[in-house]
Design an enzyme around this catalytic site. Sequence first.
Site, PDB file in Angstrom:
ATOM      1  N   ASP A 181      -2.699 -11.930  -9.610  1.00  0.00           N
ATOM      2  CA  ASP A 181      -2.193 -10.579  -9.879  1.00  0.00           C
ATOM      3  C   ASP A 181      -3.220  -9.594  -9.368  1.00  0.00           C
ATOM      4  O   ASP A 181      -4.428  -9.898  -9.334  1.00  0.00           O
ATOM      5  CB  ASP A 181      -1.992 -10.340 -11.373  1.00  0.00           C
ATOM      6  CG  ASP A 181      -3.299  -9.987 -12.060  1.00  0.00           C
ATOM      7  OD1 ASP A 181      -4.101 -10.911 -12.325  1.00  0.00           O
ATOM      8  OD2 ASP A 181      -3.552  -8.784 -12.301  1.00  0.00           O
TER       9      ASP A 181
ATOM     10  N   CYS B  60       7.828  -7.882   9.407  1.00  0.00           N
ATOM     11  CA  CYS B  60       8.160  -7.823   7.979  1.00  0.00           C
ATOM     12  C   CYS B  60       9.647  -7.555   7.772  1.00  0.00           C
ATOM     13  O   CYS B  60      10.276  -6.822   8.534  1.00  0.00           O
ATOM     14  CB  CYS B  60       7.324  -6.743   7.292  1.00  0.00           C
ATOM     15  SG  CYS B  60       7.619  -6.619   5.516  1.00  0.00           S
TER      16      CYS B  60
ATOM     17  N   ASP C 221      -1.204  -9.788 -20.288  1.00  0.00           N
ATOM     18  CA  ASP C 221      -2.611 -10.045 -20.577  1.00  0.00           C
ATOM     19  C   ASP C 221      -2.842  -9.811 -22.072  1.00  0.00           C
ATOM     20  O   ASP C 221      -1.928  -9.421 -22.802  1.00  0.00           O
ATOM     21  CB  ASP C 221      -3.504  -9.172 -19.693  1.00  0.00           C
ATOM     22  CG  ASP C 221      -3.335  -7.687 -19.986  1.00  0.00           C
ATOM     23  OD1 ASP C 221      -2.593  -7.323 -20.921  1.00  0.00           O
ATOM     24  OD2 ASP C 221      -3.942  -6.880 -19.268  1.00  0.00           O
TER      25      ASP C 221
ATOM     26  N   CYS D  83      10.930  -6.226   4.882  1.00  0.00           N
ATOM     27  CA  CYS D  83      11.175  -5.324   3.746  1.00  0.00           C
ATOM     28  C   CYS D  83      11.945  -4.073   4.185  1.00  0.00           C
ATOM     29  O   CYS D  83      12.031  -3.762   5.370  1.00  0.00           O
ATOM     30  CB  CYS D  83       9.859  -4.933   3.065  1.00  0.00           C
ATOM     31  SG  CYS D  83       8.960  -3.606   3.881  1.00  0.00           S
TER      32      CYS D  83
ATOM     33  N   HIS E 140       6.367  -2.279   0.637  1.00  0.00           N
ATOM     34  CA  HIS E 140       5.911  -3.109   1.749  1.00  0.00           C
ATOM     35  C   HIS E 140       4.714  -3.972   1.347  1.00  0.00           C
ATOM     36  O   HIS E 140       4.655  -5.165   1.671  1.00  0.00           O
ATOM     37  CB  HIS E 140       5.536  -2.255   2.959  1.00  0.00           C
ATOM     38  CG  HIS E 140       4.781  -3.056   3.973  1.00  0.00           C
ATOM     39  ND1 HIS E 140       5.393  -4.002   4.763  1.00  0.00           N
ATOM     40  CD2 HIS E 140       3.457  -3.113   4.274  1.00  0.00           C
ATOM     41  CE1 HIS E 140       4.482  -4.591   5.523  1.00  0.00           C
ATOM     42  NE2 HIS E 140       3.300  -4.069   5.251  1.00  0.00           N
TER      43      HIS E 140
ATOM     44  N   CYS F 238       9.995  -1.627   6.468  1.00  0.00           N
ATOM     45  CA  CYS F 238       9.799  -2.019   7.870  1.00  0.00           C
ATOM     46  C   CYS F 238      11.121  -2.136   8.622  1.00  0.00           C
ATOM     47  O   CYS F 238      11.162  -1.940   9.836  1.00  0.00           O
ATOM     48  CB  CYS F 238       9.010  -3.324   7.932  1.00  0.00           C
ATOM     49  SG  CYS F 238       7.304  -3.125   7.346  1.00  0.00           S
TER      50      CYS F 238
END
Lengths: 377, 377
Positions: free
Chosen positions: A270, A308, A90, A310, A339, A313
Site C-alpha cells: 500500500d 496504458c 491499519d 486507463c 492513471h 490515457c
Amino acid sequence: MFEFTVEATVGAARAGVLTLPHGVVQTPAFMPVGTQGTVRALSPFDLRATAVQMVLANTYHLHVRPGEEVVQALGGLHRFMAWDGPVLTDSGGFQIFSLEGMRRVDEEGVEFQSHVDGSRRRLTPERAMEIQWALGSDVAMALDHLVPGVADRATLAAALERTSRWLVRCRARHAALAADAPEFQTCWPILQGGTDPQLRADAVTQVLDLGPWSGVAVGGLAVGEARPAMHATLEAVEPRLPRGLPRYLMGVGFPEDLLEAVARGMDLFDCVAPTRNGRNGQAFTPDGPVNIRNAVHRADAEPLDPSCDCETCRTYSRGYLRHLFVAGELLALRLLSLHNVRFLTRLSEDARARILDGTFDRWRPAWTARYTGGSTP
Amino acid sequence: MFEFTVEATVGAARAGVLTLPHGVVQTPAFMPVGTQGTVRALSPFDLRATAVQMVLANTYHLHVRPGEEVVQALGGLHRFMAWDGPVLTDSGGFQIFSLEGMRRVDEEGVEFQSHVDGSRRRLTPERAMEIQWALGSDVAMALDHLVPGVADRATLAAALERTSRWLVRCRARHAALAADAPEFQTCWPILQGGTDPQLRADAVTQVLDLGPWSGVAVGGLAVGEARPAMHATLEAVEPRLPRGLPRYLMGVGFPEDLLEAVARGMDLFDCVAPTRNGRNGQAFTPDGPVNIRNAVHRADAEPLDPSCDCETCRTYSRGYLRHLFVAGELLALRLLSLHNVRFLTRLSEDARARILDGTFDRWRPAWTARYTGGSTP
C-alpha cells in the site's frame, strides 16, 4: 476463508491467491489508500476500472471522523464507501505515533489528541480491535508500538517486546469478537525491528510463536531508510516466514520499490504515492515519472502513457492534462490519480504474469532499467 | 444543419429538436458550464452519464489559457476536452465586462487585462469570431456591449446600438470564416435591453433585421434583477421571436427559474449553479435544495434523492456524502456536481415530456410548489 495459496515462485518472488470475505486477491497486489473511507479523488467505480482488488482504510481517521459507530450504522465500511471488494484497515497506531501534538504511551496503550476536534482519546490493543471490528474490514491489523527507525537498539528491542505483549491482547480480543462470526474478519500481526537483522529475526520468532496467523505485515520500512537497508532487511526476514502466509509490506510503494519487494517475496503493498503524487502533477510512465505541469507538454497531443489502458490515457492528451493542472481544475487531480493507480495495478499484474510464466527474473531488470533510466533503485 | 424544429407547444412552452454539427439537442435543454474546457469536477463520461446533450465553454478563459492556438493544435475544443457532443461558446464579452481590473471600451472593441498574466489584450467583434472559430464550437456567440442592468435608459439604448453595429461586423467576419465550411459552426446574436420592454422590442427588431439566424440568445437577465422583472421581460420578448428559432436564455438557471423560463418559451439554458453550489454542498432535490453538510445527515442511510438515477443517488448514502464534505474529500465535489447536473437534465427531460403529452401546464405548478415548499419563484 482467509486462505492463501502460492501458485508459482521465481526465486523468492511469488504469485498467489488470497481468499477474503469480500473476494479473492491475486498477488502480488497493490492496495491504494482510502484514508478517510475514500481513495482521494477516485470513486469505487474508478477503482474497479483500474483493476484495484483491495483497498486500505485508516482506522485512526475513521475513528475520529465520522466515528466507527457512524460507519457501522451506515452498514459498515464496505457499504459506507460503496466498495464491495476486500478492505484492510491499519490499527491506527501509525497515524497516532506520527501525530504532531500530544501523545503518551504506556503499557496499557496510547493516549492521543484528535486532530479534528482536539479531544483526548485512548487507543489500546483491545480498542484497536473493537474499532476495526465495528468498521468491518476483511483484515484488521494488530496495534504495534512504533519507535523511530533511527532509535537505538535498546529502544527498538523494548518496543518489540511491548508489541508482542500487545499482540497477545489483540489476539485475545479479536478471538472474542470473532467467536460467533469467525469468517467476518481476520487479524494480522506486524513485524517491527527497524533495519537490525537480529531484532527482525526475534520479531518473526515472537510473532510466529503467537500464531497461527492468516497473514503477516512487515512494518517500519519505507520510512526514510536507505534502499539497500530496506532490501537487506527484507532479505533477512523473508526466509524465516512460512511460505503459506501472505506478506504485506506496509507503505510501499513507488513502482521501482514495489518490484524490488516482489523480488524479495512480498505479496501485498500500500502507498499514498500514486494518488498524492498524482494530485501534484506527477505521473508514472514506463520511462519514469513525468511532471505534467512541464511546459514541454503544452501542445502535446500524445497520451500520458501510450501503453496504458486507463481512462486518462485512452481519452486525453498530455496537452489537455497540462492545461487542467495549470488552470487548477479538479478533473486533473482525478485523472492523474486514476492513471497512477492503474500504473501500479498493471505493474503488479505484469509481475504476477512473469512469475507465473517463469520469466520474472529476466523481465524485472529490463523494466527497472527503463523506468529508472539505468540507475539502481 | 443548424435546423430547429418545434415538435409541440403548450402555451408558449415548446419541445423542439436542434441539429448541430456534433449532434442533435432535444429541447428544452440545460447546458452545464465548462469554463476552462472542463465542467468542473466532471469528466465527459460523467456528462454522458447524466444525459447532458450540449456543453458551454468560455471563450475568454480558453483564450487567455491555454490559448485558442493550443486548443486548435490539439484538435479543437471537442477533441481537447474529449466531448464529442455539441458545444456552445460565449463571446468572451461577459467575462471581460465583469473583470475587476482594467478594461476600456470603444467603438472598435474592448481592451482588457488577462487575469492570468496581466497582459494587455484586445477583443473586437472580429477577434471574438476568429477565436471561437479556432476553438471550433458548434455555436459561436456574437460579441455584445454589456452595461449594468441598473444603467439608465440612455446608456442601455446606446449599448444596444453599439451591439447592433458589432453584430454587423460579427456576421461579416463569421461569414468569411465559414465561406468554405458552412456546416462547421453557426453564429447567434444576443438580445440585450435590460428589463425595459421597449428597448427589448427594439433589440429584437434590430437583430432580426440583420438575419437570418439559426438561433438567438436572450442576455442581460438573471443578473440580479427581481424575478417578476425577468418574467415580464421574457413575456415581452417571446411573442416577437420567430417560432422557428431556438431561444437560449443565458445564465439560467436554478431549477425553479429554468421551469419558469420554459413556460415563457425559452429552449436552451446554461448556469454554473449546479456545479458551483454542488461544490459548496448544496444538492437540488424535488423538495428543494438540501445542504448535505448539515448534521442531520450524519448517519442517514438514505440517498440524496430516491427518485434520481444518477451515480450519486444510486450508490451513496447521505451520511457518506456528508462525511466526504466534512472531511474535505475531493470525491464529494464530483458527486454533488454530478447529481445537480443530472437534476437539471432530468428536469428538462420531464418538462419536454410534459409538453409533448400536453400536460405541462398541470404538471408545472405542482412541481414548483413541491420544490419551493409553496412559495412563488
